[in-house]
Design a protein around this motif. Structure first.
Motif, mmCIF file in Angstrom:
data_model
loop_
_atom_site.group_PDB
_atom_site.id
_atom_site.type_symbol
_atom_site.label_atom_id
_atom_site.label_comp_id
_atom_site.label_asym_id
_atom_site.label_seq_id
_atom_site.Cartn_x
_atom_site.Cartn_y
_atom_site.Cartn_z
ATOM 1 N N ASN A 105 0.736 -1.143 0.052
ATOM 2 C CA ASN A 105 -0.049 -0.105 0.049
ATOM 3 C C ASN A 105 1.092 1.307 -0.063
ATOM 4 N N ARG A 106 2.116 1.253 0.427
ATOM 5 C CA ARG A 106 2.904 2.383 0.785
ATOM 6 C C ARG A 106 3.905 2.410 -0.698
ATOM 7 N N THR A 107 3.207 2.912 -1.767
ATOM 8 C CA THR A 107 3.630 2.869 -3.047
ATOM 9 C C THR A 107 4.824 3.956 -3.262
ATOM 10 N N ALA A 108 5.822 3.591 -4.148
ATOM 11 C CA ALA A 108 6.781 4.419 -4.687
ATOM 12 C C ALA A 108 6.014 5.360 -5.556
ATOM 13 N N CYS A 109 6.672 6.401 -6.221
ATOM 14 C CA CYS A 109 6.089 7.677 -7.021
ATOM 15 C C CYS A 109 5.390 6.813 -8.092
ATOM 16 N N PRO A 110 4.168 6.738 -8.449
ATOM 17 C CA PRO A 110 3.531 6.327 -9.479
ATOM 18 C C PRO A 110 3.744 7.452 -10.758
ATOM 19 N N LYS A 111 3.742 7.007 -11.937
ATOM 20 C CA LYS A 111 3.374 7.595 -12.978
ATOM 21 C C LYS A 111 2.252 8.407 -12.916
ATOM 22 N N GLN A 112 2.082 9.572 -12.869
ATOM 23 C CA GLN A 112 0.701 10.094 -12.805
ATOM 24 C C GLN A 112 0.018 10.620 -14.107
ATOM 25 N N GLN A 113 -1.059 10.174 -14.161
ATOM 26 C CA GLN A 113 -2.048 10.463 -15.492
ATOM 27 C C GLN A 113 -2.644 11.763 -15.151
ATOM 28 N N THR A 114 -2.780 12.463 -16.222
ATOM 29 C CA THR A 114 -3.581 13.948 -16.329
ATOM 30 C C THR A 114 -4.973 13.506 -16.683
ATOM 31 N N VAL A 115 -5.985 14.278 -16.217
ATOM 32 C CA VAL A 115 -7.428 14.210 -16.658
ATOM 33 C C VAL A 115 -7.655 15.357 -17.338
ATOM 34 N N HIS A 116 -8.113 15.625 -18.584
ATOM 35 C CA HIS A 116 -8.531 16.683 -18.995
ATOM 36 C C HIS A 116 -9.727 17.567 -18.344
ATOM 37 N N LYS A 117 -9.585 18.698 -18.154
ATOM 38 C CA LYS A 117 -10.434 19.424 -17.274
ATOM 39 C C LYS A 117 -11.864 19.591 -17.487
ATOM 40 N N CYS A 118 -12.108 19.392 -18.795
ATOM 41 C CA CYS A 118 -13.489 18.975 -19.445
ATOM 42 C C CYS A 118 -14.005 17.752 -19.419
ATOM 43 N N GLU A 119 -13.032 16.617 -19.171
ATOM 44 C CA GLU A 119 -13.421 15.360 -19.464
ATOM 45 C C GLU A 119 -14.683 15.038 -18.392
ATOM 46 N N LEU A 120 -15.699 14.364 -18.967
ATOM 47 C CA LEU A 120 -16.912 13.849 -17.971
ATOM 48 C C LEU A 120 -16.458 12.602 -17.055
ATOM 49 N N LEU A 121 -16.874 12.729 -15.899
ATOM 50 C CA LEU A 121 -16.185 11.617 -14.873
ATOM 51 C C LEU A 121 -17.556 10.945 -14.534
ATOM 52 N N HIS A 122 -17.475 9.678 -14.324
ATOM 53 C CA HIS A 122 -18.856 9.129 -14.019
ATOM 54 C C HIS A 122 -18.605 8.448 -12.561
ATOM 55 N N VAL A 123 -19.613 8.404 -11.705
ATOM 56 C CA VAL A 123 -19.438 7.884 -10.374
ATOM 57 C C VAL A 123 -20.873 7.336 -10.176
ATOM 58 N N ALA A 124 -20.946 6.127 -9.950
ATOM 59 C CA ALA A 124 -21.834 5.210 -9.453
ATOM 60 C C ALA A 124 -22.135 4.998 -7.691
ATOM 61 N N ILE A 125 -23.364 5.174 -7.281
ATOM 62 C CA ILE A 125 -23.691 5.034 -6.012
ATOM 63 C C ILE A 125 -24.920 4.313 -5.708
ATOM 64 N N VAL A 126 -24.971 3.161 -4.927
ATOM 65 C CA VAL A 126 -26.160 2.370 -4.521
ATOM 66 C C VAL A 126 -26.557 3.216 -3.319
ATOM 67 N N CYS A 127 -27.890 3.595 -3.385
ATOM 68 C CA CYS A 127 -28.514 4.242 -2.233
ATOM 69 C C CYS A 127 -29.925 4.029 -2.087
ATOM 70 N N ALA A 128 -30.410 3.348 -0.641
ATOM 71 C CA ALA A 128 -31.602 2.960 -0.500
ATOM 72 C C ALA A 128 -32.024 3.558 0.785
ATOM 73 N N GLY A 129 -33.292 4.012 0.831
ATOM 74 C CA GLY A 129 -33.761 4.563 2.147
ATOM 75 C C GLY A 129 -33.695 5.898 2.543
ATOM 76 N N HIS A 130 -34.018 6.476 3.614
ATOM 77 C CA HIS A 130 -34.040 7.691 3.887
ATOM 78 C C HIS A 130 -32.640 8.007 4.523
ATOM 79 N N ASN A 131 -32.193 7.197 5.501
ATOM 80 C CA ASN A 131 -30.872 7.563 6.056
ATOM 81 C C ASN A 131 -29.870 7.695 4.989
ATOM 82 N N ALA A 132 -29.513 6.690 4.151
ATOM 83 C CA ALA A 132 -28.493 6.578 3.017
ATOM 84 C C ALA A 132 -28.926 7.702 2.307
ATOM 85 N N SER A 133 -30.068 7.948 1.775
ATOM 86 C CA SER A 133 -30.288 9.440 1.049
ATOM 87 C C SER A 133 -29.615 10.491 1.733
ATOM 88 N N ARG A 134 -29.824 10.629 3.070
ATOM 89 C CA ARG A 134 -29.189 11.806 3.692
ATOM 90 C C ARG A 134 -27.638 11.758 3.901
#
Length: 766
Positions: A105-134
């Motif tokens: 887990n304590r990695t050496a310096c990895p090669k860093q990849q850049t992301v274009h500032k206007c690239e659309l990033l996708h995030v998926a989340i499973v959410c159910a019920g009142h508490n998780a929605s909060r």
């Protein structure tokens, strides 16, 4: 050949030196937006002074470049001399990976990849019920706070979370944020697996007969985890998400980001051809099987992996046959394990155990797991190391960790952060605003800032964030044609009325609360600590977040009204206590008066006390006695008698049956009407004419006004609101209210024609 290897080694060292120097120089020149992708502070130490060393570094870079060119020339000459067929210089494993593909887990310096500032990033989340929605709102805030890219959130939800989050994001209107919803119930359908016991088979077949369709997904998997069936939904993302979506970051709702999510997205560029899943190693001993005697966890590679943060290459997973892969693995293991203990995480780990080449090991700072007895403290030495915090213990903020106060404060910062401040544009990225956003912007541009009533008109157009059903709500509307919900609105200074109202009214309640993000959390703690409020599950709390200088009273009423589930609603204010038993009395009255077959508004007579301590009357007879003794009064008789005089209190004293009254100017009684009644006019904000206009429209729609003979409500004293103080002190305020009244009359005439002329005539005659 020895000479060739020496030259290659020199070239490699020179290239590394050049890369380091260029990285420093890049930071010094001043382009910091993506500079952190090129250099991680833990790898290269402290940054020197730019002014003192920039020139020296530039000179050193030029010298290294010249040496590099000479070495390349020598290497080319050596290769031209011939080769003995030995392998070319290269790296067989990912940067920092030891032989065999294992990585700490304590990695050496990895090669860093850049992301274009206007690239659309996708995030998926499973959410159910009142508490998780909060809970998920805090995660979203932390992502929006740091982000520099457009985002597309993919929510796999049940019907409760869908309603809550859809309303929230529609009202939030954050630029360059897209939201899609997927019905989790569609992923539960299934037939009986071959190992299931007969009782389970009957249950699954029953599901199919009730309308479930398709192949079995996750409903057949026994799961002991507190997340229930929704804890297994991440296994289905290759099928649930659009087929043209190639990669996605998957997050649990109890995650907090401390950095730009684009940094995590950039890690996709580091996957090898075979790697399809990015995970952080599990930081507890769970999968080592030594937590207690006879502890038998699911199979895992070493310590296993935690699935709170996942990078999924969906297109590769589909080509590999991911659905069949995890299903076959789950079926095989369940024959001996019988159920999962950690939901989807157990199955992910069992698949990886079979084929370790599928996983890319993320550095552990991408999922610092704050559960008891974990190795999370090995993931960071400085605050700058932290990337993602995962509250994966059931104890959540009460977890044991020597730095828990720091983590808790970071979480609370986003928990109480004003979400309105996250409505910021991403400059330089073209985005298509939604139609509601376009219409709102156009309406705002048409406002005249020199208009004396500009602030009123601006407040009317303000788009408030709305979080429906902020607390658990389990009331199921029965097929009762006479059921009725109490509807009201309040702000933080009226919170003390909630317990008393709940004691007086046993039926369902729908409340809109006008609060800041921080106040909403104070209310949450108050409600959870209250024995009275925590015992009720039929009270719906809808948060409307503060914005603007006026109290949007009619917006709040409309929010509370729109989210009722009973056929009838009792439209009241939070300062009133209904008589004991009013809920049952109203339902009986609705039935006796055959209200479903007629258009009527039932008036509940209003009274008031000037005493903070009151022995509440238990009957009409007791109320009349207190009225005669001067401890109670008809509502606002001394400051605004016109508001309730048409109720005809003299007649009410002796009435035994409902009686009809006529509309009069400024009449504003509290009424029981059908849920589909006209909405309140939201142009009226603050104090004045907010109820009057509503009663006028009921009359314009020819509602009968019927006074109930044995119903009453009592107004409790309180300090004057800020808006009523402005009304009393500001001639400009009163002038704008008059302007809004005239405009309302004009709109009423357009909607109802000649029938509405009587209202304007009555107003002018006063």
């Amino acid at each position: 050949m020895l000479r060739s290897w020496r030259v290659k080694l020199k070239l490699l060292l020179a290239t590394v030196t050049l890369a380091v120097l260029l990285s420093w120089l890049y930071l010094f020149v001043g382009s910091l937006e993506y500079g952190r992708f090129l250099l991680l502070p833990p790898c290269l130490g402290e940054q020197p002074s730019r002014d003192m060393e920039r020139e020296a570094l530039a000179s050193r870079v030029r010298r290294v470049e010249e040496e590099n060119q000479q070495l390349r020339l020598q290497l080319g000459q050596t290769q031209a001399e011939g080769s003995d067929g030995s392998p070319q210089w290269g790296v067989s494993a990912e940067d920092g990976d030891p032989p065999g593909g294992e990585r700490s887990n304590r990695t050496a310096c990895p090669k860093q990849q850049t992301v274009h500032k206007c690239e659309l990033l996708h995030v998926a989340i499973v959410c159910a019920g009142h508490n998780a929605s909060r809970d998920v709102v805090t995660l979203v805030k932390s992502i929006l706070f740091h982000r520099k890219n457009p985002l597309h959130f993919h929510f796999i939800t049940d019907s409760v979370a869908h309603q809550i989050l859809q309303t929230l994001f529609q009202s939030w209107m954050v630029p360059s944020v897209h939201v899609s919803f997927y019905n989790a119930d569609d992923l539960k359908a299934g037939t009986c697996p071959r190992f299931a016991i007969p009782a389970q088979c009957l249950e699954y077949r029953g599901e199919q007969q009730r309308g479930a369709s398709g192949r079995p997904e996750v409903s057949w998997i026994p799961n002991k985890h507190y997340s229930g069936i929704y804890g297994l939904m991440k296994l289905t993302l290759t099928k649930a998400l659009p087929s043209n979506l190639s990669k996605v970051i998957v997050l649990d709702t109890d995650i907090t980001f401390a950095t730009d999510i684009a940094e995590l997205w950039a890690v996709f560029g580091k996957f090898s051809d075979k790697q399809v899943i990015g995970l952080v190693e599990n930081q507890s001993d769970w999968y080592l099987g030594n937590l207690w005697k006879n502890h038998k966890p699911w199979p895992a590679l070493g310590r296993g992996f935690n699935t709170g943060v996942i990078l999924l290459l969906l297109d590769r997973l589909r080509r590999l046959g991911w659905e069949q892969m995890w299903r076959l693995t789950a079926e095989r293991e369940l024959m001996s394990m019988l159920s999962t203990s950690l939901a989807d995480q157990d199955i992910f780990n069992a698949v990886i155990k079979q084929d370790p080449s599928l996983v890319y090991r993320l550095p552990c700072f991408w999922n610092v797991q704050l559960s008891d007895h974990t190795r999370s403290e090995q993931c960071y030495t400085e605050v700058s190391d932290l990337k993602v915090i995962h509250w994966n213990s059931p104890k959540k903020l009460r977890v044991k960790n020597k730095h828990v106060e720091f983590f808790r404060n970071l979480y609370l910062t986003f928990l109480e952060y004003d979400g309105n401040l996250l409505r910021r544009e991403l400059f330089g990225c073209a985005s298509l605003p939604s139609p509601p956003s376009n219409q709102l912007q156009q309406a705002l541009e048409e406002l005249d800032e020199d208009d004396p009533c500009y602030d009123f008109r601006r407040q009317h157009l303000t788009q408030h964030r709305v979080h429906l059903f902020f607390l658990q709500y389990e009331f199921l509307a029965l097929p009762n044609p006479t059921d009725v919900t109490l509807v009201a609105q309040l702000s933080m200074d009226r919170l003390q009325m909630l317990e008393a109202i709940c004691k007086h009214w046993a039926g369902p309640i729908s409340l809109a609360l006008y609060m800041s993000d921080a106040e909403a959390q104070q209310f949450l703690r108050y409600a959870q600590a209250s024995e009275v409020l925590s015992a009720r599950r039929n009270v719906a709390y809808h948060i409307v977040y503060k914005e603007g200088q006026f109290y949007p009273i009619n917006l709040l009423r409309n929010v509370a009204l729109a989210n009722t589930q009973t056929p009838y609603v009792f439209l009241t204010d939070i300062d009133f206590l209904p008589m004991y038993g009013l809920y049952d009395y109203l339902r009986n009255s609705i039935q006796q008066l055959e209200l479903p077959q007629r258009k009527a508004a039932l008036i509940v007579p209003a009274f008031e006390t000037l005493h903070y301590r009151l022995t509440f009357p238990k009957s009409k007879a007791e109320l009349l006695s207190m009225l005669d003794m001067g401890s109670l009064y008809t509502f606002r008789y001394h400051v605004w008698p016109k508001g309730h005089a048409p109720t005809d209190y003299a007649k009410w004293r002796t009435a035994t049956v409902p009686y009809r009254v006529a509309w009069q100017p400024d009449f504003e009684p509290y009424v029981v009407v059908r849920r589909d009644c006209p909405k309140y006019d939201q142009r009226f904000v603050g104090f004045g004419w907010n109820k009057v206009s509503h009663i006028m429209e009921l009359d314009a729609q020819e509602y009968e006004l019927l006074v109930l003979p044995n119903a009453f409500m009592i107004h409790m004293p309180h300090a004057p609101s800020f808006d009523i103080s402005k009304f009393r002190l500001s001639a400009g305020y009163r002038g704008c209210l008059q302007t809004l009244r005239e405009e309302f009359h004009q709109d009423l005439s357009r909607r109802y024609g000649a029938a509405a002329l009587k209202y304007l005539t009555a107003e002018r005659s006063l």
